[in-house]
Design a protein around this motif. Structure first.
Motif, PDB file in Angstrom:
ATOM      1  N   GLU A 272       0.843  -1.192   0.000  1.00 29.44           N
ATOM      2  CA  GLU A 272       0.000   0.000   0.000  1.00 29.44           C
ATOM      3  C   GLU A 272       0.876   1.240   0.000  1.00 29.44           C
ATOM      4  O   GLU A 272       1.922   1.260   0.624  1.00 29.44           O
ATOM      5  N   THR A 273       0.412   2.263  -0.707  1.00 25.72           N
ATOM      6  CA  THR A 273       1.084   3.555  -0.731  1.00 25.72           C
ATOM      7  C   THR A 273       0.052   4.634  -0.431  1.00 25.72           C
ATOM      8  O   THR A 273      -1.028   4.630  -1.006  1.00 25.72           O
ATOM      9  N   GLY A 274       0.398   5.529   0.461  1.00 22.75           N
ATOM     10  CA  GLY A 274      -0.466   6.660   0.786  1.00 22.75           C
ATOM     11  C   GLY A 274       0.205   7.958   0.375  1.00 22.75           C
ATOM     12  O   GLY A 274       1.368   8.182   0.708  1.00 22.75           O
ATOM     13  N   VAL A 275      -0.518   8.793  -0.356  1.00 20.45           N
ATOM     14  CA  VAL A 275       0.007  10.071  -0.825  1.00 20.45           C
ATOM     15  C   VAL A 275      -0.940  11.172  -0.351  1.00 20.45           C
ATOM     16  O   VAL A 275      -2.159  11.059  -0.525  1.00 20.45           O
ATOM     17  N   VAL A 276      -0.392  12.212   0.228  1.00 20.59           N
ATOM     18  CA  VAL A 276      -1.208  13.331   0.705  1.00 20.59           C
ATOM     19  C   VAL A 276      -1.547  14.237  -0.464  1.00 20.59           C
ATOM     20  O   VAL A 276      -0.691  14.574  -1.276  1.00 20.59           O
ATOM     21  N   LYS A 277      -2.830  14.618  -0.539  1.00 20.62           N
ATOM     22  CA  LYS A 277      -3.255  15.567  -1.575  1.00 20.62           C
ATOM     23  C   LYS A 277      -4.260  16.525  -0.962  1.00 20.62           C
ATOM     24  O   LYS A 277      -4.870  16.249   0.062  1.00 20.62           O
ATOM     25  N   GLU A 278      -4.428  17.659  -1.612  1.00 24.64           N
ATOM     26  CA  GLU A 278      -5.389  18.649  -1.142  1.00 24.64           C
ATOM     27  C   GLU A 278      -6.742  18.379  -1.788  1.00 24.64           C
ATOM     28  O   GLU A 278      -6.846  18.164  -2.986  1.00 24.64           O
TER      29      GLU A 278
END
Length: 113
Positions: A53-59
């Motif tokens: 799993e990969t988590g990426v922060v976005k607005e």
């Protein structure tokens, strides 16, 4: 008295004949946390279960059109089904929900107008 001894010996024999499951071991594991809240995560088990799993922060914007950060997750997991075949599920999770895809997940029919 002999019956009790025979019954006890029979119970011990049955218990000894039961299959012993070997414990599942973690064969690999990775976790990387990033300063902004993003991450990478993966593991594999000796029974064939795998997950990454990969988590990426976005607005994103809320219902009042105010910005806030969300973590968009992309990943997959797999396991061995009772028929001995690998089942693979890919998924995303974002501000709109959890979205899994895989051959074992039923797909709703498309409504025709």
């Amino acid at each position: 008295m002999k019956f009790i001894i025979v019954a006890a010996v029979a119970l011990v024999a049955v218990a000894a004949a039961l299959p012993v499951e070997e414990p599942v071991e973690i064969v690999n594991s990775v976790f990387e946390q990033q300063a902004d809240g993003g991450y990478k995560y993966a593991f594999g088990q000796s029974d064939g279960v795998k997950r990454e799993e990969t988590g990426v922060v976005k607005e994103a914007f809320d219902e009042d059109n105010k910005p806030h950060n969300v973590v968009v997750v992309r990943g997959s997991y797999s396991y061995i089904n009772p028929n001995g075949q690998e089942e693979l599920i890919n998924y995303t999770a974002d501000e709109e929900g959890f979205h899994p895809e895989g051959s074992s997940i039923p797909v709703a029919p498309v409504a025709r107008r």
